[in-house]
Design a protein around this motif. Structure first.
Motif, PDB file in Angstrom:
ATOM      1  N   GLY A  63      57.271  32.576  16.180  1.00 45.36           N
ATOM      2  CA  GLY A  63      58.334  32.972  15.266  1.00 45.36           C
ATOM      3  C   GLY A  63      57.781  33.163  13.855  1.00 45.36           C
ATOM      4  N   THR A  64      56.831  32.324  13.490  1.00 39.81           N
ATOM      5  CA  THR A  64      56.204  32.436  12.169  1.00 39.81           C
ATOM      6  C   THR A  64      55.527  33.794  12.013  1.00 39.81           C
ATOM      7  OG1 THR A  64      55.745  30.070  12.396  1.00 39.81           O
ATOM      8  CG2 THR A  64      54.689  31.214  10.554  1.00 39.81           C
ATOM      9  N   GLU A 169      66.364  29.404  15.684  1.00 38.31           N
ATOM     10  CA  GLU A 169      67.120  28.314  16.332  1.00 38.31           C
ATOM     11  C   GLU A 169      68.431  28.807  16.935  1.00 38.31           C
ATOM     12  OE1 GLU A 169      67.593  25.331  13.261  1.00 38.31           O
ATOM     13  OE2 GLU A 169      65.426  25.169  12.936  1.00 38.31           O
ATOM     14  N   SER A 190      62.215  32.418  17.965  1.00 39.57           N
ATOM     15  CA  SER A 190      61.056  31.599  18.315  1.00 39.57           C
ATOM     16  C   SER A 190      61.201  31.113  19.752  1.00 39.57           C
ATOM     17  CB  SER A 190      60.948  30.390  17.383  1.00 39.57           C
ATOM     18  OG  SER A 190      60.044  29.443  17.920  1.00 39.57           O
ATOM     19  N   LYS A 195      62.479  25.053  21.454  1.00 35.96           N
ATOM     20  CA  LYS A 195      63.617  25.942  21.194  1.00 35.96           C
ATOM     21  C   LYS A 195      64.482  26.103  22.454  1.00 35.96           C
ATOM     22  CE  LYS A 195      62.834  26.641  16.801  1.00 35.96           C
ATOM     23  NZ  LYS A 195      61.485  26.552  16.376  1.00 35.96           N
TER      24      LYS A 195
HETATM   25  C1  LIG Z   1      60.872  26.997  14.979  1.00 36.59           C
HETATM   26  C2  LIG Z   1      61.244  27.698  13.751  1.00 36.59           C
HETATM   27  C3  LIG Z   1      60.441  28.693  13.182  1.00 36.59           C
HETATM   28  C4  LIG Z   1      59.042  28.991  13.644  1.00 36.59           C
HETATM   29  O1  LIG Z   1      58.887  29.387  14.915  1.00 36.59           O
HETATM   30  P1  LIG Z   1      57.454  29.176  15.626  1.00 36.59           P
HETATM   31  O2  LIG Z   1      57.613  29.930  16.893  1.00 36.59           O
HETATM   32  O3  LIG Z   1      57.285  27.707  15.824  1.00 36.59           O
HETATM   33  O4  LIG Z   1      56.417  29.749  14.737  1.00 36.59           O
HETATM   34  C5  LIG Z   1      60.901  29.365  12.076  1.00 36.59           C
HETATM   35  N1  LIG Z   1      62.079  29.074  11.525  1.00 36.59           N
HETATM   36  C6  LIG Z   1      62.871  28.104  12.019  1.00 36.59           C
HETATM   37  C7  LIG Z   1      64.180  27.846  11.359  1.00 36.59           C
HETATM   38  C8  LIG Z   1      62.479  27.366  13.127  1.00 36.59           C
HETATM   39  O5  LIG Z   1      63.247  26.378  13.580  1.00 36.59           O
END
Ligand SMILES: *Cc1c(COP(=O)(O)O)cnc(C)c1O
Length: 395
Positions: A63-64, A169, A190, A195
């Motif tokens: 997600g990042t 989320e 993500s 998740k």
């Molecule tokens: C988990 C999460 C991310 C990041 O996702 P990753 O897949 O772990 O990089 C970004 N924003 C929020 C609000 C999250 O909970």
């Protein structure tokens, strides 16, 4: 701490496999598509885009990475401002720093715990006065609850600044019937292990702008120019999702709706058992929205409840139950020291109150009823013991 080692830990949000994952993984092995591309990747993108009714989706490694790509596509760079929700996981804002831009943090409002439109409006007002509008706004949907999108969109549209919706989320949630993640220029999901559905690690960038997503695919595969030799005229990333992991994602997506039902059911049980205690306020659901209830979150008002969020967290930990405080606001994080912050009102910083009094309870879609009752009973014991202590003091 007595039997901690021989007690099975109850986790906050563990992975929940559907049992169909192996079929897709085997297919990848049998066809030797062991790479960050392949039929599972293409199909997973198509299936996610269909699920949220977006024109296109790009599967990435996290997600990042999806947030980072969105900022790159919006040409966020050194000297630019980006407004971002303060009450969120650090991954929402780190990519702003990757781009050498400057984050400005926006407080929550009390109804959804998400970005406060009135704080956002004040931030815009100052930005206009300083002649320096932000390049993008990152809006987070905390724990599955959508932000006040109508209000936020109307402000951002007025100033012609694009939104990146951090729906990491909130996959499976809706706002006025429209799927979460589809409100901004870009949306991100993500598939981290904790998740609502997971590929062990992974993410998705979605948009109706298919031209931009074509560029996202280019940037996410090292930005190779169309030439037979290796030629590069932009800086790219290695951000694509593996074909094996996309297979896991496809099997998980098949059961997403059931996972939302299960998490909502977990919330309902907590609500039934805990909401009548004075000072216990479970996160509400904004009218016309449907949360996936990724995590059941609540506030404990110590003055009314006689116990604090910290007391409850401590008692749960002794029982080997994983619960967590709500996210520490980013404007309070050492790495963002000195960043500007707009609170909800002059007298109220909502995110700081939520951080002080808020906790998240085990909420997995595979949480067993007996385990949830254990969590509930542990909390009830904390409440009962504290009121007994108070009775003794009063005598
Ligand atoms: C988990 C999460 C991310 C990041 O996702 P990753 O897949 O772990 O990089 C970004 N924003 C929020 C609000 C999250 O909970």
């Amino acid at each position: 701490m007595l039997n901690k080692t021989n007690m099975k830990r109850i986790f906050l949000s563990p992975p929940h496999m559907s049992g169909y994952e192996q079929k897709y993984i085997n297919e990848a092995f049998e066809t030797n598509w062991i790479a960050p591309l392949g039929p599972n990747v293409d199909a997973f993108e198509k299936e996610i885009a269909e699920y949220v009714r977006a024109n296109d989706a790009v599967a990435v490694s996290s997600g990042t990475a999806a947030i980072h790509l969105a900022l790159s596509l919006l040409d966020v760079k050194k000297g630019d401002l980006v407004f971002c929700s303060s009450l969120t996981f650090v991954a929402s804002a780190n990519p702003i720093i990757y781009q050498r831009a400057e984050p400005v943090f926006i407080d929550s409002e009390p109804d959804t715990w998400n970005m406060s439109p009135q704080a956002l409006e004040r931030a815009f007002h100052d930005a206009i006065n300083e002649g320096r509008l932000p390049k993008a706004i990152i809006v987070v949907n905390l724990y599955g609850q959508s932000a006040k999108m109508d209000e936020i969109l109307s402000i951002c549209n007025h100033y012609h600044v694009p939104i990146i919706e951090d729906a990491a989320e909130s996959l499976g949630s809706t706002y006025k019937g429209k799927p979460s993640g589809t409100f901004g220029r870009f949306g991100i999901f993500s598939f981290n292990g904790n998740k609502i559905i997971t590929t062990s690690g992974g993410g998705m960038l979605i948009s109706n702008d298919t031209v931009a997503l074509k560029r996202a695919r280019f940037l996410a595969t090292q930005a190779r120019d169309p030439a037979p030799h290796y030629q590069h005229s932009s800086i790219g990333f290695n951000y694509r999702m593996s074909n094996i992991l996309a297979g896991i994602g496809r099997a998980q997506l098949e059961v997403l709706n059931g996972r939302v039902e299960a998490r909502r059911f977990v919330f309902e049980r907590y609500y039934k058992e805990l909401s009548h205690f004075p000072g216990f306020y479970l996160m509400s659901e904004l009218e016309n929205t449907r949360s996936n209830r990724w995590l059941t979150a609540l506030i404990i008002n110590e003055a009314e409840a006689g116990v604090s969020a910290g007391d409850v967290l401590k008692a749960l930990e002794i029982e080997n139950i994983e619960a967590r405080p709500v996210w520490k606001p980013l404007h309070l994080q050492p790495i963002f020291q000195g960043a500007r912050y707009y609170q909800h009102s002059e007298s109220e910083s909502i995110s700081e109150q939520l951080f002080k009094n808020g906790i998240c309870l085990p909420s997995g879609s595979n949480l067993k009823e007996e385990d949830q009752l254990k969590v509930i009973n542990c909390i009830k014991d904390v409440i009962n013991n504290s009121s007994k202590e108070r009775d003794v003091i009063h005598i």
